[in-house]
Scaffold this motif. Structure first.
Motif, PDB file in Angstrom:
ATOM      1  N   GLY A 282      -0.783   5.421   4.638  1.00 28.61           N
ATOM      2  CA  GLY A 282       0.365   4.971   5.429  1.00 28.61           C
ATOM      3  C   GLY A 282       0.881   6.137   6.254  1.00 28.61           C
ATOM      4  O   GLY A 282       0.106   6.806   6.933  1.00 28.61           O
ATOM      5  N   CYS A 283       2.200   6.390   6.135  1.00 27.37           N
ATOM      6  CA  CYS A 283       2.783   7.529   6.848  1.00 27.37           C
ATOM      7  C   CYS A 283       3.080   8.668   5.881  1.00 27.37           C
ATOM      8  O   CYS A 283       3.801   9.608   6.219  1.00 27.37           O
ATOM      9  CB  CYS A 283       4.090   7.106   7.523  1.00 27.37           C
ATOM     10  SG  CYS A 283       3.837   6.287   9.099  1.00 27.37           S
ATOM     11  N   LYS A 284       2.529   8.565   4.691  1.00 28.49           N
ATOM     12  CA  LYS A 284       2.971   9.458   3.623  1.00 28.49           C
ATOM     13  C   LYS A 284       2.743  10.950   3.883  1.00 28.49           C
ATOM     14  O   LYS A 284       3.594  11.754   3.554  1.00 28.49           O
ATOM     15  CB  LYS A 284       2.300   9.055   2.316  1.00 28.49           C
ATOM     16  CG  LYS A 284       3.148   9.418   1.146  1.00 28.49           C
ATOM     17  CD  LYS A 284       2.835   8.641  -0.064  1.00 28.49           C
ATOM     18  CE  LYS A 284       3.892   8.905  -1.108  1.00 28.49           C
ATOM     19  NZ  LYS A 284       3.718   8.087  -2.262  1.00 28.49           N
TER      20      LYS A 284
ATOM     21  N   TRP B   1       0.825  -1.190   0.000  1.00 32.01           N
ATOM     22  CA  TRP B   1       0.000   0.000   0.000  1.00 32.01           C
ATOM     23  C   TRP B   1       0.872   1.257   0.000  1.00 32.01           C
ATOM     24  O   TRP B   1       2.014   1.194   0.445  1.00 32.01           O
ATOM     25  CB  TRP B   1      -0.864  -0.051   1.269  1.00 32.01           C
ATOM     26  CG  TRP B   1      -2.150   0.659   1.121  1.00 32.01           C
ATOM     27  CD1 TRP B   1      -2.411   1.941   1.559  1.00 32.01           C
ATOM     28  CD2 TRP B   1      -3.337   0.169   0.502  1.00 32.01           C
ATOM     29  NE1 TRP B   1      -3.690   2.251   1.227  1.00 32.01           N
ATOM     30  CE2 TRP B   1      -4.294   1.199   0.589  1.00 32.01           C
ATOM     31  CE3 TRP B   1      -3.687  -1.037  -0.118  1.00 32.01           C
ATOM     32  CZ2 TRP B   1      -5.570   1.062   0.079  1.00 32.01           C
ATOM     33  CZ3 TRP B   1      -4.968  -1.169  -0.627  1.00 32.01           C
ATOM     34  CH2 TRP B   1      -5.892  -0.128  -0.528  1.00 32.01           C
ATOM     35  N   ALA B   2       0.299   2.376  -0.424  1.00 24.76           N
ATOM     36  CA  ALA B   2       1.039   3.645  -0.448  1.00 24.76           C
ATOM     37  C   ALA B   2       1.504   4.046   0.950  1.00 24.76           C
ATOM     38  O   ALA B   2       0.795   3.803   1.930  1.00 24.76           O
ATOM     39  CB  ALA B   2       0.144   4.733  -1.019  1.00 24.76           C
ATOM     40  N   GLY B   3       2.673   4.629   0.995  1.00 26.41           N
ATOM     41  CA  GLY B   3       3.169   5.204   2.249  1.00 26.41           C
ATOM     42  C   GLY B   3       3.550   4.200   3.314  1.00 26.41           C
ATOM     43  O   GLY B   3       3.603   4.536   4.499  1.00 26.41           O
ATOM     44  N   THR B   4       3.837   2.964   2.916  1.00 25.77           N
ATOM     45  CA  THR B   4       4.153   1.949   3.935  1.00 25.77           C
ATOM     46  C   THR B   4       5.666   1.767   4.118  1.00 25.77           C
ATOM     47  O   THR B   4       6.091   0.966   4.937  1.00 25.77           O
ATOM     48  CB  THR B   4       3.494   0.597   3.577  1.00 25.77           C
ATOM     49  OG1 THR B   4       3.819   0.273   2.224  1.00 25.77           O
ATOM     50  CG2 THR B   4       1.992   0.659   3.730  1.00 25.77           C
ATOM     51  N   GLY B   5       6.448   2.456   3.304  1.00 26.18           N
ATOM     52  CA  GLY B   5       7.890   2.462   3.532  1.00 26.18           C
ATOM     53  C   GLY B   5       8.751   1.872   2.430  1.00 26.18           C
ATOM     54  O   GLY B   5       9.945   1.633   2.650  1.00 26.18           O
ATOM     55  N   LYS B   6       8.208   1.687   1.252  1.00 27.44           N
ATOM     56  CA  LYS B   6       9.013   1.039   0.184  1.00 27.44           C
ATOM     57  C   LYS B   6      10.175   1.938  -0.274  1.00 27.44           C
ATOM     58  O   LYS B   6      11.316   1.490  -0.360  1.00 27.44           O
ATOM     59  CB  LYS B   6       8.109   0.663  -1.001  1.00 27.44           C
ATOM     60  CG  LYS B   6       7.006  -0.318  -0.611  1.00 27.44           C
ATOM     61  CD  LYS B   6       6.121  -0.683  -1.746  1.00 27.44           C
ATOM     62  CE  LYS B   6       5.330   0.465  -2.318  1.00 27.44           C
ATOM     63  NZ  LYS B   6       4.354   1.073  -1.378  1.00 27.44           N
ATOM     64  N   ASN B   7       9.873   3.203  -0.536  1.00 27.08           N
ATOM     65  CA  ASN B   7      10.949   4.119  -0.919  1.00 27.08           C
ATOM     66  C   ASN B   7      11.915   4.342   0.244  1.00 27.08           C
ATOM     67  O   ASN B   7      13.131   4.425   0.048  1.00 27.08           O
ATOM     68  CB  ASN B   7      10.359   5.474  -1.341  1.00 27.08           C
ATOM     69  CG  ASN B   7      10.005   5.488  -2.822  1.00 27.08           C
ATOM     70  OD1 ASN B   7      10.883   5.541  -3.671  1.00 27.08           O
ATOM     71  ND2 ASN B   7       8.723   5.393  -3.124  1.00 27.08           N
ATOM     72  N   PHE B   8      11.348   4.409   1.419  1.00 30.47           N
ATOM     73  CA  PHE B   8      12.131   4.640   2.631  1.00 30.47           C
ATOM     74  C   PHE B   8      13.153   3.513   2.830  1.00 30.47           C
ATOM     75  O   PHE B   8      14.332   3.756   3.096  1.00 30.47           O
ATOM     76  CB  PHE B   8      11.141   4.716   3.790  1.00 30.47           C
ATOM     77  CG  PHE B   8      11.730   5.130   5.103  1.00 30.47           C
ATOM     78  CD1 PHE B   8      12.508   6.268   5.220  1.00 30.47           C
ATOM     79  CD2 PHE B   8      11.492   4.379   6.256  1.00 30.47           C
ATOM     80  CE1 PHE B   8      13.037   6.648   6.440  1.00 30.47           C
ATOM     81  CE2 PHE B   8      12.015   4.751   7.488  1.00 30.47           C
ATOM     82  CZ  PHE B   8      12.791   5.883   7.581  1.00 30.47           C
TER      83      PHE B   8
HETATM   84  N1  LIG Z   1       6.985   1.673   7.792  1.00 29.69           N
HETATM   85  C1  LIG Z   1       7.478   2.914   7.954  1.00 29.69           C
HETATM   86  N2  LIG Z   1       8.301   3.180   8.994  1.00 29.69           N
HETATM   87  C2  LIG Z   1       8.812   4.425   9.171  1.00 29.69           C
HETATM   88  N3  LIG Z   1       8.525   5.465   8.365  1.00 29.69           N
HETATM   89  C3  LIG Z   1       7.724   5.248   7.318  1.00 29.69           C
HETATM   90  C4  LIG Z   1       7.164   3.967   7.053  1.00 29.69           C
HETATM   91  N4  LIG Z   1       6.401   4.046   5.961  1.00 29.69           N
HETATM   92  C5  LIG Z   1       6.489   5.308   5.533  1.00 29.69           C
HETATM   93  N5  LIG Z   1       7.280   6.045   6.340  1.00 29.69           N
HETATM   94  C6  LIG Z   1       7.559   7.490   6.230  1.00 29.69           C
HETATM   95  O1  LIG Z   1       6.700   8.022   5.219  1.00 29.69           O
HETATM   96  C7  LIG Z   1       7.436   8.527   4.123  1.00 29.69           C
HETATM   97  C8  LIG Z   1       6.772   8.097   2.823  1.00 29.69           C
HETATM   98  O2  LIG Z   1       6.881   6.682   2.683  1.00 29.69           O
HETATM   99  P1  LIG Z   1       7.441   5.958   1.366  1.00 29.69           P
HETATM  100  O3  LIG Z   1       7.728   7.002   0.330  1.00 29.69           O
HETATM  101  O4  LIG Z   1       8.548   5.066   1.740  1.00 29.69           O
HETATM  102  O5  LIG Z   1       6.162   5.138   0.958  1.00 29.69           O
HETATM  103  P2  LIG Z   1       5.994   4.143  -0.278  1.00 29.69           P
HETATM  104  O6  LIG Z   1       5.606   2.830   0.307  1.00 29.69           O
HETATM  105  O7  LIG Z   1       7.185   4.185  -1.131  1.00 29.69           O
HETATM  106  O8  LIG Z   1       4.715   4.797  -0.971  1.00 29.69           O
HETATM  107  P3  LIG Z   1       4.251   4.819  -2.522  1.00 29.69           P
HETATM  108  O9  LIG Z   1       3.834   3.442  -2.866  1.00 29.69           O
HETATM  109  O10 LIG Z   1       3.086   5.761  -2.523  1.00 29.69           O
HETATM  110  O11 LIG Z   1       5.427   5.330  -3.318  1.00 29.69           O
HETATM  111  C9  LIG Z   1       8.840   7.976   4.293  1.00 29.69           C
HETATM  112  O12 LIG Z   1       9.795   8.868   3.794  1.00 29.69           O
HETATM  113  C10 LIG Z   1       8.970   7.788   5.780  1.00 29.69           C
HETATM  114  O13 LIG Z   1       9.359   9.008   6.364  1.00 29.69           O
END
Ligand SMILES: Nc1ncnc2c1ncn2[C@@H]1O[C@H](COP(=O)(O)OP(=O)(O)OP(=O)(O)O)[C@@H](O)[C@H]1O
Length: 318
Positions: free
Chosen positions: A307-309, A86-93
């Protein structure tokens, strides 16, 4: 003595006494590709455990995958990780944390490359034209070849894989395969990380089933998700991996699921962000920011839909 003069004197003395090689000295000032440098697995594990919230599966698989790959002197193919959720769950992080553990400059390193499909190939309707003119596969392949020639341990991150046309994936497929060399270049030490939202709904469904059965999130095991994920992603026309041959040729080494984040994880993200900004953690603000987020499913409201986005931008209001 000034510190700079002392530094130069120590540097010169070190070289003269053979304590530091010229290369060591050079690499203190310029970025060097150190593909053979061993991975500090415990540092990576600690980084993930401290910074990444609510993703016990991703932490476990990533540490295992990278440790195994970097300890292998003779890998038969590059490492390919496919991160789903899901979006904002930490994949890019996570990609950023992995990159920093492989190349200290992380995403700013000359050996780490981020490719965003909607940015680099925004016009899906023009894909035929790109193909006909032979420009994109060629350019993309040249880009990968050039980077791996410069550093065997290059890291490539492909974001928004689900929005990438399968034709583009075809262009990178040869590099992911078991070839010893292609035109004199070996790709076996490179690392490819694919990010996508595909499979996010299946992962959420599994997490929700656990929750409804009163089972702990931490009890979800990879085997509960791996099959669902690879079949699900394979059957999803919008996954980007669909019919690209990446899956049926077993070119993806690890499918890594990212679980949807709960209210408590959002709060952890707010606290982490406050600390990163150098402010004291104010629990009132933490609760207010977390409560502004929206949660699903409609009745139970367990998982944050972003997520945490949006935590960072919401925190700007306080
Ligand atoms: N599981 C997590 N633990 C800690 N911080 C998180 C987590 N998930 C998201 N974040 C925080 O939220 C920000 C955005 O998350 P991130 O870009 O990694 O989401 P994503 O899964 O890549 O989303 P998308 O699929 O929309 O690209 C991160 O830079 C981080 O600060």
């Amino acid at each position: 003595f000034e510190p700079i003069t002392v530094g130069i004197a120590i540097g010169a003395a070190s070289v003269l006494t053979g304590y530091l090689s010229y290369k060591d000295l050079y690499c203190r000032f310029a970025e060097c590709c150190r593909s053979e440098r061993p991975l500090n697995a415990s540092a990576l594990k600690q980084d993930l455990e401290e910074k990444l919230f609510g993703q016990h599966l991703a932490t476990e698989v990533i540490v295992k995958a990278l440790t195994g790959f970097k300890n292998n002197k003779n890998p038969k193919k590059p490492l390919t990780l496919s991160l789903h959720g899901w979006a904002g769950t930490g994949k890019n992080f996570v990609s950023q944390i992995v990159a920093e553990n492989l190349h200290p400059k992380g995403l700013k390193s000359n050996f780490v490359h981020l490719f965003v499909s909607t940015l680099h190939f925004p016009h899906e309707q023009h894909i035929k034209l790109y193909q006909a003119r032979n420009c994109y596969p060629d350019q993309l392949q040249r880009w990968i070849r050039g980077n791996v020639s410069a550093c065997a341990g290059s890291v490539f991150i492909f974001d928004e894989m689900d929005k990438l046309h399968p034709g583009v994936i075809d262009a990178i497929k040869p590099f992911l395969d078991y070839y010893e060399q292609i035109d004199g270049v070996s790709y076996r030490k490179a690392i490819f990380i694919f990010l996508s939202n595909a499979g996010g709904d299946l992962i959420t469904k599994t997490a929700l089933d656990f929750w409804r059965a009163g089972r702990k999130r931490e009890d979800i095991q990879l085997k509960d998700l791996e099959a669902v994920l690879s079949v699900g992603v394979f059957n999803n026309k919008h996954s980007g991996l669909w019919h690209s041959g990446l899956i049926d040729r077993n070119l993806i080494d690890y499918f890594i699921p990212f679980l949807p984040l709960e209210y408590r994880h959002v709060k952890m993200c707010v606290r982490a962000e406050m600390k990163a900004r150098g402010s004291a953690v104010d629990e009132d603000v933490v609760t207010r920011v977390a409560e502004e987020m929206t949660f699903f499913p409609k009745d139970e409201k367990i998982y944050s839909d972003k997520g945490c986005k949006t935590v960072q931008s919401r925190l700007d209001f306080y």
